[in-house]
Design an enzyme around this catalytic site. Structure first.
Site, PDB file in Angstrom:
ATOM      1  N   TYR A  46      50.868  31.625  78.864  1.00  0.00           N
ATOM      2  CA  TYR A  46      52.060  32.460  78.907  1.00  0.00           C
ATOM      3  C   TYR A  46      51.677  33.855  79.382  1.00  0.00           C
ATOM      4  O   TYR A  46      51.033  34.615  78.680  1.00  0.00           O
ATOM      5  CB  TYR A  46      52.734  32.538  77.539  1.00  0.00           C
ATOM      6  CG  TYR A  46      53.203  31.215  76.983  1.00  0.00           C
ATOM      7  CD1 TYR A  46      53.410  30.106  77.796  1.00  0.00           C
ATOM      8  CD2 TYR A  46      53.446  31.069  75.616  1.00  0.00           C
ATOM      9  CE1 TYR A  46      53.841  28.896  77.272  1.00  0.00           C
ATOM     10  CE2 TYR A  46      53.881  29.863  75.085  1.00  0.00           C
ATOM     11  CZ  TYR A  46      54.071  28.785  75.914  1.00  0.00           C
ATOM     12  OH  TYR A  46      54.483  27.588  75.379  1.00  0.00           O
ATOM     13  N   HIS A 112      47.889  21.717  75.305  1.00  0.00           N
ATOM     14  CA  HIS A 112      49.155  21.865  76.023  1.00  0.00           C
ATOM     15  C   HIS A 112      49.465  20.627  76.858  1.00  0.00           C
ATOM     16  O   HIS A 112      50.586  20.110  76.833  1.00  0.00           O
ATOM     17  CB  HIS A 112      49.073  23.104  76.917  1.00  0.00           C
ATOM     18  CG  HIS A 112      50.322  23.914  76.923  1.00  0.00           C
ATOM     19  ND1 HIS A 112      50.337  25.276  77.120  1.00  0.00           N
ATOM     20  CD2 HIS A 112      51.618  23.571  76.755  1.00  0.00           C
ATOM     21  CE1 HIS A 112      51.577  25.722  77.085  1.00  0.00           C
ATOM     22  NE2 HIS A 112      52.374  24.706  76.860  1.00  0.00           N
ATOM     23  N   GLY A 211      68.595  28.552  75.144  1.00  0.00           N
ATOM     24  CA  GLY A 211      69.605  29.596  75.000  1.00  0.00           C
ATOM     25  C   GLY A 211      71.033  29.120  75.127  1.00  0.00           C
ATOM     26  O   GLY A 211      71.969  29.818  74.705  1.00  0.00           O
TER      27      GLY A 211
END
Length: 318
Positions: A46, A112, A211
């Site tokens: 990130y 990951h 979101g």
């Protein structure tokens, strides 16, 4: 009820970089901790790297307040992301994460993605050595879960479960991270039962549907070019409009409780079992505190039945 974690990725990667500010992100982490959040989820990719640096700064003097989860196994290039599961790389990546996080130990170290060029058992064995060395407390695996790689007739998480069965023979899996939300419930079919049967935690990624389930996004509003939603098949103007009934249903339930659609969506994830921890991402203090408040929202049987009747979410792949 369980607790809500904090996904730190949006603070420095993948979502609207023009709105990413280090000082605001620090305040957001502190506000989340003050609101009772303990799990902070990040990754070396990130940024890359800047998200871990941010968490390291935020935890100065507050390390004991947080359960820190980070990840290794993916390298970010200019236009591509590649997996690296070589044992030597895993050891170097862990040491680098420890330095950036300014800590002596990582509470949960997650793979990951598995490297297709390296047997996952070798990668996992190197990660297990980090536990023995005292650099890591527990190991986790991120679900494969990509629709594009599914074989005909295969279920969403079959590939992840095959990986889990392999690495479990090397060293115990403590947690699995996979997408789980009102509009992406696939993890409930096979992955969560696998975890529950073995006492493995499930970190619910994207529990607010990137979101969308907050009800704060407008169909057709557009996204910055570097925002991952600009290319997501559920965030075209057509699909955002088509999926409005999902948000309307969550808002109706929220109004009965004096809550928000986001809190209802998170409370639903928490109701899936004691092994499940939702990890919503945010950049703002207001949303971090609001999300933490979902742990105190008790959904009724009527609420759960209404959510179960919500229309299936659609994407441009449908």
């Amino acid at each position: 009820m369980g607790a809500v974690g904090l996904g730190c990725m949006p603070m420095s990667w993948a979502y609207s970089t023009s709105q990413q500010r280090g000082d605001r992100a620090l305040r957001t982490v502190h506000a989340a901790l003050d609101a009772g959040v303990q799990l902070l989820d990040t990754a070396d990719m990130y940024g890359p790297f800047t998200n871990e640096l941010l968490i390291g700064r935020a935890l100065k003097g507050r390390r004991a307040d947080a359960f820190v989860s980070t990840k290794c196994g993916l390298l970010v290039g200019d236009q591509h992301i590649v997996a690296n599961g070589r044992p030597g790389y895993v050891r170097r990546a862990c040491d680098a994460s420890l330095r950036r996080l300014q800590t002596d130990v990582i509470d949960l170290y997650q793979l990951h993605r598995a490297d297709p060029e390296v047997p996952v058992e070798e990668t996992w064995g190197a990660m297990a050595e980090l536990v023995t060395a005292g650099k890591v407390r527990a190991l986790g695996l991120c679900a494969v879960g990509a629709r594009a790689t599914r074989r005909p007739g295969a279920r969403m998480h079959d590939g992840t479960i095959r990986q889990l069965e392999r690495v479990q023979q090397v060293f115990p899996v403590s947690a699995v991270q996979a997408e789980l939300s009102v509009w992406s419930p696939e993890a409930l079919d096979t992955l969560l039962p696998w975890c529950e049967a073995r006492g493995v935690g499930l970190l619910a990624a994207m529990p607010l549907g990137n979101g969308y389930l907050t009800g704060t996004l407008t169909p057709g509003q557009g996204f910055e070019p570097d925002d991952l939603r600009a290319r997501h098949p559920r965030f075209t103007a057509e699909m955002m409009a088509a999926n409005q009934p999902v948000v309307v249903g969550l808002r109706r339930i929220a109004e009965r409780h004096g809550a928000t659609p986001a809190q209802v969506a998170l409370a639903w994830v928490l109701r899936q079992g004691p092994h499940v921890v939702p990890v919503p991402g945010t950049k703002r203090e207001q949303w971090a505190v609001e999300n933490a408040g979902a742990a105190g929202l008790e959904l009724t049987a009527q609420d759960l039945a209404e959510i179960a009747r919500l229309p299936r979410a659609r994407g441009s792949w449908d």
